[in-house]
Write a protein that holds these residues in place. Structure first.
Motif, short mmCIF file in Angstrom:
data_model
loop_
_atom_site.label_atom_id
_atom_site.label_comp_id
_atom_site.label_asym_id
_atom_site.label_seq_id
_atom_site.Cartn_x
_atom_site.Cartn_y
_atom_site.Cartn_z
N TYR A 18 8.87 119.09 -41.29
CA TYR A 18 9.47 118.02 -42.09
C TYR A 18 8.99 116.67 -41.59
O TYR A 18 8.55 116.51 -40.46
CB TYR A 18 10.99 118.10 -42.06
CG TYR A 18 11.61 117.81 -40.70
CD1 TYR A 18 11.88 116.50 -40.30
CD2 TYR A 18 11.91 118.84 -39.82
CE1 TYR A 18 12.44 116.23 -39.07
CE2 TYR A 18 12.47 118.59 -38.58
CZ TYR A 18 12.74 117.27 -38.21
OH TYR A 18 13.29 117.01 -36.98
N LYS A 19 9.13 115.71 -42.50
CA LYS A 19 8.82 114.32 -42.17
C LYS A 19 9.86 113.43 -42.83
O LYS A 19 10.17 113.58 -44.02
CB LYS A 19 7.42 113.92 -42.67
CG LYS A 19 6.27 114.62 -41.96
CD LYS A 19 6.18 114.20 -40.51
CE LYS A 19 5.09 114.93 -39.77
NZ LYS A 19 5.01 114.55 -38.35
N ASP A 20 10.43 112.52 -42.04
CA ASP A 20 11.42 111.58 -42.55
C ASP A 20 10.74 110.34 -43.10
O ASP A 20 9.76 109.85 -42.51
CB ASP A 20 12.41 111.19 -41.45
CG ASP A 20 13.33 112.33 -41.07
OD1 ASP A 20 13.71 113.11 -41.96
OD2 ASP A 20 13.64 112.47 -39.86
N ARG B 59 8.05 126.08 -41.51
CA ARG B 59 8.42 124.83 -42.14
C ARG B 59 8.24 123.67 -41.18
O ARG B 59 8.44 123.81 -39.97
CB ARG B 59 9.88 124.86 -42.61
CG ARG B 59 10.23 125.99 -43.56
CD ARG B 59 11.72 126.01 -43.84
NE ARG B 59 12.11 124.90 -44.70
CZ ARG B 59 13.35 124.45 -44.80
NH1 ARG B 59 14.32 124.96 -44.05
NH2 ARG B 59 13.63 123.45 -45.61
N LEU C 44 12.49 118.07 -50.94
CA LEU C 44 13.07 116.96 -50.20
C LEU C 44 14.57 117.18 -50.03
O LEU C 44 15.21 117.93 -50.77
CB LEU C 44 12.79 115.62 -50.89
CG LEU C 44 13.20 115.43 -52.35
CD1 LEU C 44 14.66 115.02 -52.47
CD2 LEU C 44 12.31 114.38 -53.00
N LYS C 45 15.12 116.51 -49.03
CA LYS C 45 16.54 116.59 -48.74
C LYS C 45 17.04 115.18 -48.46
O LYS C 45 16.42 114.44 -47.71
CB LYS C 45 16.78 117.50 -47.53
CG LYS C 45 18.25 117.67 -47.17
CD LYS C 45 18.42 118.59 -45.99
CE LYS C 45 19.89 118.77 -45.64
NZ LYS C 45 20.09 119.64 -44.46
N GLU D 238 6.90 123.87 -46.68
CA GLU D 238 7.11 125.26 -46.30
C GLU D 238 5.87 126.09 -46.65
O GLU D 238 5.34 126.01 -47.77
CB GLU D 238 8.32 125.83 -47.04
CG GLU D 238 8.59 127.30 -46.70
CD GLU D 238 9.75 127.86 -47.49
OE1 GLU D 238 10.04 129.07 -47.34
OE2 GLU D 238 10.36 127.10 -48.28
N ARG E 138 14.27 113.15 -46.48
CA ARG E 138 13.37 113.98 -45.67
C ARG E 138 12.52 114.87 -46.58
O ARG E 138 13.03 115.55 -47.47
CB ARG E 138 14.17 114.84 -44.70
CG ARG E 138 13.37 115.87 -43.92
CD ARG E 138 14.23 116.56 -42.88
NE ARG E 138 14.63 115.61 -41.83
CZ ARG E 138 15.43 115.94 -40.81
NH1 ARG E 138 15.91 117.17 -40.70
NH2 ARG E 138 15.74 115.03 -39.91
N TRP F 108 10.32 118.23 -46.88
CA TRP F 108 10.14 119.54 -46.24
C TRP F 108 8.88 120.19 -46.80
O TRP F 108 8.64 120.15 -48.02
CB TRP F 108 11.34 120.46 -46.50
CG TRP F 108 12.49 120.21 -45.59
CD1 TRP F 108 13.59 119.47 -45.83
CD2 TRP F 108 12.63 120.71 -44.25
NE1 TRP F 108 14.44 119.46 -44.75
CE2 TRP F 108 13.87 120.22 -43.75
CE3 TRP F 108 11.86 121.52 -43.42
CZ2 TRP F 108 14.33 120.51 -42.48
CZ3 TRP F 108 12.31 121.82 -42.15
CH2 TRP F 108 13.53 121.32 -41.68
#
Length: 474
Positions: free
Chosen positions: A464-466, A462, A402-403, A455, A451, A453
């Motif tokens: 991603y989903k918010d 990759r 996550l980010k 991979e 977010r 991620w």
């Protein structure tokens, strides 16, 4: 006041026995029939190697696993927009061809037309051409010959109908395996029921209903007028050349028209209309009347084309002795250009979407009951249900990270690692926890955006989903 009964609004159907005809359009219909029937019956048996975990059938609607295979293309349930796009293209294509050439779909490629043509061909082989079939129909005595011919014809029709129903179910399961199961009695009852229904409808529609399906059951004859205009090329009769009609061979200096009222155009018509009466809803634009009329014109030494593909906009020019507009001018006009542009746009969009789609897909759904949990050490935990879909033909490992807020950390249920394996062409549901230590979440807000991620560790792809993290700071 008359006591006679009111006339019926419906006329009893008179069976139609089309006469055999030779010519360019009849040959074209034979070729289209052979190609379309060949595609329908043989396609389920085409093999396509997709590896050990997928079916080897080139075209397959795999309802059990909710997927559609078309050679190298694999469509998943959430990608139904590809099927919707193809249906839209089919509709626009129908509009385009109708606008340019009238009901050519009905006359050449419609399944009802193709199977009716096949049934009539079998009927002609067994009972003879039009006159022989008429005599047999009008024969009131049910003798051994009539019984034999009728039973032979019906048996042939039934075998064709059975093959039709059988071929349809092969598109929904492995065709060779299902064929053996159907013969040995091991197939699912749904398969037998489907085959029985399709066999019965094909037998009835192609053998007995025939043109009644086109006239009464099909909505397209009533819609086609909106697709056509005065520049549409459709089958018509050059009344200004053929009238006044009369029997017998016409001399060059005769004042009578070229039509000798031989009824050849009527006798070959599969819907039993007289094209000389003008455009009619029943006409399917099969053009067999053109072949029949051209043959008669050759025999009496007159030019071909008394019945031909015509456009209403050319009538005035031809009556004045001028040449009609070139075919390309009828084909390239605003209406057809608009349909072609729309058709091409949808096709290009589907191709672009097909090549741009990712081999991995993920969805994230926060668990709302409860929205968050406060643990004994004061940290806050949110739960998410993650769905990972692996479109590769071999198992893949997916790393989840996550980010966002640097204090947030991810935990996967059932494993101490940050990666999970998803089997080939499968979807895995993984429960994921996101934890915020005590005092790390802003106290003035109910949610924190971040977010996810995902991979593919095999090739680095990759996605991603918010989403958001719920909970107040402590």
């Amino acid at each position: 006041m008359s006591n006679s009964p009111a006339p019926s609004l419906y006329a009893k159907r008179e069976p139609i026995f089309p006469k055999r005809v030779h010519g360019m359009f009849r040959n074209l219909k034979w070729w289209i029939m052979a190609v379309t029937l060949g595609i329908y019956y043989l396609t389920p048996f085409l093999r396509w190697d997709r590896g050990p975990s997928l079916p080897d059938q080139a075209v397959l609607v795999d309802i059990a696993n909710r997927r559609f295979f078309f050679f190298m293309i694999e469509i998943w349930p959430h990608e139904f927009y590809f099927v919707a796009g193809l249906l839209i293209m089919a509709g626009l294509g129908l509009f385009l061809f109708t606008s340019a050439l009238g009901r050519v779909w009905c006359g050449y490629a419609c399944p009802q037309t193709v199977w009716t043509d096949l049934f009539i061909l079998v009927e002609r082989w067994i009972e003879g051409d039009r006159n022989a079939r008429l005599r047999l129909h009008r024969q009131e005595k049910l003798d051994a010959r009539k019984i034999r011919l009728r039973l032979t014809k019906w048996l042939a029709w039934l075998l064709i109908a059975l093959a039709t129903g059988g071929a349809w179910v092969f598109y929904f399961a492995d065709a060779p395996t299902l064929a053996v199961d159907l013969v040995t009695g091991a197939a699912h009852p749904v398969a037998y029921t489907t085959v029985a229904i399709l066999t019965a409808t094909t037998f009835a529609f192609g053998g007995f209903a025939r043109e009644q399906i086109c006239i009464y059951a099909c909505p397209w004859p009533r819609i086609q007028a909106a697709m056509m205009d005065e520049d549409t090329l459709t089958v018509g009769y050059r009344e200004w050349r053929g009238e006044p009609r009369g029997k017998g061979k016409r001399d060059a200096g005769s004042e009578q028209g070229d039509c000798i009222d031989c009824m050849a155009c009527v006798n070959v018509c599969p819907v039993g209309i007289d094209i000389r009466d003008g455009q009619q809803m029943e006409c399917i634009t099969c053009a067999l009347c053109i072949d029949a009329c051209d043959d008669i014109m050759d025999k009496i030494g007159k030019p071909r084309g008394l019945i031909d593909y015509l456009a209403l906009s050319d009538e005035g020019r031809e009556r004045a002795g001028e040449a009609p507009k070139p075919v390309w001018q009828h084909a390239l006009r605003p209406r057809t250009i608009m349909y072609t542009t729309m058709w091409a746009a949808v096709g290009i969009a589907l191709i672009v979407a097909l090549f741009l789609r990712s081999d991995i897909e993920a969805t994230v759904a926060p668990v709302r009951n409860p929205t968050y949990v406060t643990l004994s050490d004061g940290s806050i935990r949110n739960t998410y249900e993650v769905r990972l879909r692996n479109k590769h033909h071999e198992p893949r490992m997916f790393r989840i990270s996550l980010k966002g807020d640097p204090a947030l950390r991810v935990q996967l249920e059932g494993t101490p690692y940050e990666a999970v394996q998803v089997e080939a062409d499968e979807m895995r549901i993984q429960r994921v926890y996101v934890v915020a230590p005590k005092g790390s979440v802003p106290a003035d807000g109910e949610s924190t955006p971040f977010r996810f991620w995902f991979e593919d560790t095999g090739n680095g792809d990759r996605v991603y989903k918010d989403t958001i993290f719920n909970g107040k700071g402590q």
